[in-house]
Design an enzyme around this catalytic site. Sequence first.
Site, mmCIF file in Angstrom:
data_model
loop_
_atom_site.group_PDB
_atom_site.id
_atom_site.type_symbol
_atom_site.label_atom_id
_atom_site.label_comp_id
_atom_site.label_asym_id
_atom_site.label_seq_id
_atom_site.Cartn_x
_atom_site.Cartn_y
_atom_site.Cartn_z
ATOM 1 C CE LYS A 186 -1.587 2.577 3.167
ATOM 2 N NZ LYS A 186 -1.406 3.338 2.146
ATOM 3 C CD GLU A 208 14.223 0.445 8.993
ATOM 4 O OE1 GLU A 208 14.228 1.126 9.811
ATOM 5 O OE2 GLU A 208 14.554 -0.782 8.462
ATOM 6 C CB CYS A 261 14.078 7.992 7.275
ATOM 7 S SG CYS A 261 15.503 6.796 6.442
ATOM 8 C CD GLU A 308 11.786 12.826 10.305
ATOM 9 O OE1 GLU A 308 10.499 12.737 10.722
ATOM 10 O OE2 GLU A 308 12.168 12.311 9.612
HETATM 11 P P1 NAD Z 1 3.496 8.226 7.219
HETATM 12 O O1 NAD Z 1 3.178 8.356 8.519
HETATM 13 O O2 NAD Z 1 2.426 10.176 7.692
HETATM 14 O O3 NAD Z 1 2.959 7.387 6.051
HETATM 15 C C1 NAD Z 1 3.420 6.531 5.493
HETATM 16 C C2 NAD Z 1 1.976 5.967 5.251
HETATM 17 O O4 NAD Z 1 1.036 4.824 6.060
HETATM 18 C C3 NAD Z 1 1.120 6.241 4.141
HETATM 19 O O5 NAD Z 1 1.303 4.367 3.003
HETATM 20 C C4 NAD Z 1 -0.136 6.612 4.819
HETATM 21 O O6 NAD Z 1 -1.224 6.438 3.699
HETATM 22 C C5 NAD Z 1 -0.126 5.333 5.357
HETATM 23 N N1 NAD Z 1 -0.980 5.638 7.092
HETATM 24 C C6 NAD Z 1 -1.451 6.714 7.614
HETATM 25 N N2 NAD Z 1 -2.527 6.044 8.246
HETATM 26 C C7 NAD Z 1 -2.098 5.455 8.759
HETATM 27 C C8 NAD Z 1 -3.107 4.624 9.744
HETATM 28 N N3 NAD Z 1 -3.340 3.764 10.277
HETATM 29 N N4 NAD Z 1 -2.783 2.797 9.557
HETATM 30 C C9 NAD Z 1 -1.250 2.441 8.623
HETATM 31 N N5 NAD Z 1 -0.950 2.800 7.717
HETATM 32 C C10 NAD Z 1 -1.017 4.209 7.250
HETATM 33 O O7 NAD Z 1 4.441 9.514 7.129
HETATM 34 P P2 NAD Z 1 5.060 9.554 5.585
HETATM 35 O O8 NAD Z 1 4.462 11.068 6.408
HETATM 36 O O9 NAD Z 1 4.314 8.698 4.580
HETATM 37 O O10 NAD Z 1 6.692 9.598 5.640
HETATM 38 C C11 NAD Z 1 7.183 10.637 6.346
HETATM 39 C C12 NAD Z 1 7.862 9.928 7.704
HETATM 40 O O11 NAD Z 1 8.281 8.808 7.102
HETATM 41 C C13 NAD Z 1 9.199 10.259 8.496
HETATM 42 O O12 NAD Z 1 8.950 10.757 9.845
HETATM 43 C C14 NAD Z 1 10.386 9.722 7.948
HETATM 44 O O13 NAD Z 1 11.486 10.650 8.929
HETATM 45 C C15 NAD Z 1 9.442 8.400 7.920
HETATM 46 N N6 NAD Z 1 11.045 7.421 7.038
HETATM 47 C C16 NAD Z 1 11.411 6.800 7.578
HETATM 48 C C17 NAD Z 1 12.062 6.088 7.052
HETATM 49 C C18 NAD Z 1 13.342 5.008 7.636
HETATM 50 O O14 NAD Z 1 13.407 4.257 6.716
HETATM 51 N N7 NAD Z 1 13.297 4.794 9.050
HETATM 52 C C19 NAD Z 1 12.631 5.857 5.448
HETATM 53 C C20 NAD Z 1 11.609 6.382 4.672
HETATM 54 C C21 NAD Z 1 10.559 8.069 5.618
#
Ligand code: NAD
Length: 474
Positions: free
Chosen positions: A173, A246, A280, A377
């Site tokens: 997803k 992650e 990230c 962040e």
């Molecule tokens: P997000 O958590 O808003 O969304 C990530 C995914 O989760 C999307 O597909 C979203 O639709 C889905 N989602 C939203 N609500 C959900 C729920 N209740 N249950 C399950 N899935 C749900 O994150 P984002 O804004 O897309 O990404 C940015 C964040 O990701 C930053 O904090 C960044 O640091 C982190 N990130 C971490 C890594 C790592 O490897 N540690 C890598 C890339 C990004």
Amino acid sequence: MQQFTMLIDGQKVSSEKTFKVINPALGKPFAECALGSPADVDLAVKAARKAFPQWSQSSEESRIEKMLAIAALLEQNMPEMMQLITQENGKPLNGFNGIGSGMEVGGSIAWTQATTSFSLPSKIIQDNDEAKIEVHRKPLGVVASITPWNWPLLIAIWHIMPALRTGNTVIVKPSPYTPLATIRFVELANTILPPGVLNVITGNADVGNAISSHPDINKIVFTGSTATGKQIMSLASTNLKRLTLELGGNDAGIVLPDVDVEKIANELFLSCFHNNGQTCACLKRLYVHESIYADVCAALVKIAKEVVVGNGLDEGVEIGPLQNKAQLDKVIELTNDALANGGTLLVGGQVREGDGYFFPPTIIADISDGTRLVDEEQFGPVLPVIKYSNVDDVIAIANKNECGLGGSIWSSDIALATTLASKLETGSVWINEHGAVQPDAPFGGVKQSGIGVEFGLLGLEEYTSVQTIKTSRR
Ligand code: NAD
């Protein structure tokens, strides 16, 4: 406008509701996509469950062959994939120091190929008159991958390939901000894989919650924010799903007084601003020794002024827009808060007039911990540079943050840097670079940056369970 659908059990699946995908360089929609619902989660789980027995029992060789064929297909379709990523995510085709959608697709191919080379053979840990004990690695079943918008294709590949390699079936997803490259990739892969082995559904939090609580999903691999990771973890307890999380990072970089400022400046800038700070493991808090503070700030400002910001489809553009309006608003808010609390603006700081979500590389000095820009962040192109005088103190300050993804030490004294690296409470530490990952080196966060690791053998193990078989010989 180009139309995209979900893909379940080898079939395109549309829906009553759709959503528009925005090109952040223009702030305007350029594609339309089917919007999934919890019912689609059920359909995809049924398809993946049905495909599991045959896929999990297929030979390693045949799975490897299919993965390599997928890598080759990705390579053939590289220009289309690059265009899709640049349009939906905003990153340039090439980008600053070659970090752009070309690298994202190239990395996806390389990771797919590399993942075929890892294996988890059974081990015999005892074989004597008393007993034989064998330890086997078995696939978990149906794996759900939930991905963010910052590296949409590459992160999906990081999730999908080790899952397929070890015999699991997958539902991915993508983020609703950037679903297109993932959908196109799944379409391509489905010309090679049996139906149901790899499915893609779209959707918002309702679909996410349906995945997390679904009784017939065995594992979730999630990359995204810490807040969403916690929500997933709580719902996943319903059937004790395995989790790899992650999550967010707030990586500190610590520059020691003995560096050659000119020599490290480009790498330092790259560490902070590649992908517009939306990675990230970008360097997000830069701690610089007082003796070289002014020189480091000046060197970074010089590069920031030279970098070409613009529409990633245009030749020569090095940094694109922020991926979405909410992220742009967050960057503006943290910048304004830092300036209101005594920070000095060295470069940038103003939203670009006109279309798109553009914010230039911004550097703020004379700032310290206790300011939101340092503590939170930012996930964008605004860097706080913090002056320090004592190295032990700065390690303690870096460790005070609740995140523990990565960190870096910059020094010409490698022995000292290595000692300091071991004191950082993070999953990765880089010396004289920051954020570089590769397919055979484990990567993951500690503290509130996540659970588990990706990549290499340790990453592969996370897609399996252990079965111990003991044959008594007494
Ligand atoms: P997000 O958590 O808003 O969304 C990530 C995914 O989760 C999307 O597909 C979203 O639709 C889905 N989602 C939203 N609500 C959900 C729920 N209740 N249950 C399950 N899935 C749900 O994150 P984002 O804004 O897309 O990404 C940015 C964040 O990701 C930053 O904090 C960044 O640091 C982190 N990130 C971490 C890594 C790592 O490897 N540690 C890598 C890339 C990004």
